[in-house]
Design a protein around this motif. Structure first.
Motif, short mmCIF file in Angstrom:
data_model
loop_
_atom_site.label_atom_id
_atom_site.label_comp_id
_atom_site.label_asym_id
_atom_site.label_seq_id
_atom_site.Cartn_x
_atom_site.Cartn_y
_atom_site.Cartn_z
N GLN A 45 62.64 79.92 76.97
CA GLN A 45 62.44 78.95 75.88
C GLN A 45 60.97 78.91 75.53
O GLN A 45 60.12 78.62 76.39
N HIS A 49 61.72 75.00 69.15
CA HIS A 49 61.64 76.09 70.12
C HIS A 49 62.73 77.14 69.87
O HIS A 49 63.73 76.87 69.20
N HIS A 66 55.95 85.10 83.46
CA HIS A 66 55.32 83.87 83.96
C HIS A 66 53.92 83.71 83.36
O HIS A 66 53.54 82.61 82.93
N MET A 87 54.19 82.70 79.67
CA MET A 87 54.48 81.28 79.48
C MET A 87 53.25 80.42 79.77
O MET A 87 53.02 79.39 79.13
N ARG A 104 51.52 76.89 78.32
CA ARG A 104 52.42 76.14 79.20
C ARG A 104 53.51 75.37 78.44
O ARG A 104 54.08 74.41 78.97
N GLN A 105 53.81 75.80 77.23
CA GLN A 105 54.87 75.17 76.46
C GLN A 105 56.19 75.93 76.62
O GLN A 105 57.23 75.47 76.13
N ARG A 163 59.27 78.00 78.98
CA ARG A 163 60.06 77.69 80.17
C ARG A 163 60.94 78.89 80.53
O ARG A 163 61.50 79.53 79.65
N GLU A 183 64.20 80.07 82.95
CA GLU A 183 65.33 79.66 83.80
C GLU A 183 66.07 80.92 84.25
O GLU A 183 66.45 81.75 83.42
#
Length: 341
Positions: free
Chosen positions: A113, A142, A158, A161, A167-168, A170, A172
């Motif tokens: 996301q 988003h 990682h 992101m 850092r907005q 995500r 999963e």
């Protein structure tokens, strides 16, 4: 106890407490040949077990069985190093196996996301990494992307992101290893290149088992690529429902809510003996059989999670243990305690 003269000559003292402390601090544990061999075999099997969980046949997307991978490791003359973890050595030996056998790390399925402004940057990154994008959806301001990636790409995502999206974003994890159900073909049976249905129909099938296995593998690959027809999917679903109903009857479980179970798809194998696992879980059945060898009476339950299946274990005493790693530790402890009696 040795003579005082011998103690004085070796340790420089006859004080038993000081001698014991020195032995504990500087001594070496003497391990018998049989015990050392058992440790080596268990560690070797642990490494093969990691490969079972993390690798697949790239032609069929199915995992290899524990026996196949143990044989493959011996074929490449792999010797475990007890100074390194099983996972580390499994990843280190993988390139060596790839030189001789069709094997690769299973991909991860991720849900990403990111702000809509960063969507194209993310797609470009995934394209460069050779990842497969399954869906792209909008969620307010988003974008949500479902994708299959190589495990090594996770670290790059990682950083993406953290840095690119400020850092907005995500991440999963939907599945750590995407695999098709069932056991892969033997390493000695290589699947041929993709062919059309007309070419396969025109192919003359020889009487040899190897040729038959190759065509079966090719057909399985085509079925995986093109998808099953509605009729075959319905037949498979009906067969699974009937199999679960029989399992529940065998274990004295009421079938009143069978329809709910079949529609939810949560229970793949009702809690029962490991030996009762269906053939579609042959690779897991072979690996889990080690528990009964160490401490007979273990039970397992399989539940779906996306396209993967989670195994939940119960001890011979009926106590819920959880994962295979926890169950194996308990079984090893019980086996060792039995040997000490």
């Amino acid at each position: 106890m040795a003579a005082k003269e011998d103690l004085m000559e070796v340790f420089g003292t006859t004080d038993e407490q000081k001698i014991c402390l020195e032995i504990l601090a500087k001594g070496e544990l003497q391990v018998s040949d049989k015990e050392r061999q058992a440790q080596q075999e268990n560690f070797f099997r642990d490494i093969a077990g990691v490969l079972v969980d993390k690798t697949i046949n790239p032609e069929t997307s199915r995992p290899y069985t524990l026996t196949m991978l143990e044989r493959a490791l011996r074929d490449v003359h792999f010797n475990p190093d007890h100074k390194k973890s099983a996972k580390q050595q499994a990843l280190e030996v993988l390139p060596l196996l790839q030189q001789r056998f069709p094997i690769q790390r299973a991909r991860m399925r991720l849900k990403l996301q990111v702000p809509a402004a960063n969507q194209q940057d993310l797609l470009d990154m995934l394209d460069q990494a050779g990842s497969t994008v399954e869906t792209i959806d909008a969620a307010g301001s988003h974008s949500v992307v479902i994708t299959q990636v190589e495990p090594g790409v996770f670290r790059e995502l990682h950083h993406f992101m953290h840095d690119t999206t400020a850092r907005q974003g995500r991440i999963e994890v939907l599945s750590f290893a995407i695999t098709a159900e069932g056991a892969a073909d033997d390493f000695n049976i290589l699947t041929p290149p993709a062919a059309t249905a007309k070419q396969l129909a025109a192919t003359t099938i020889s009487s040899s088992n190897e040729a038959g296995s190759e065509l079966a593998a090719a057909a399985a690959g085509m079925a995986s690529a093109s998808g099953r027809t509605a009729a075959s999917a319905g037949a498979a679903a009906a067969s699974q429902v009937q199999h679960r109903r029989q399992q529940r009857q065998q274990h004295g479980i009421d079938n009143t809510n069978e329809a709910d179970i079949s529609t939810s798809g949560q229970v793949l194998y009702v809690r029962g003996p490991i030996a009762g696992l269906p053939d579609e879980y042959a690779s897991r059945k072979e690996r889990f059989a080690e528990l009964d060898q160490l401490h007979p009476g273990w039970q397992v339950e399989l539940r779906s999670r996306g396209e993967t299946a989670d195994a939940l274990f119960y001890s011979p005493e009926g106590v819920k243990v959880g994962t295979f790693a926890a169950a194996r530790r308990q079984a090893l402890a019980a086996h060792k305690a039995a040997l000490d009696l």
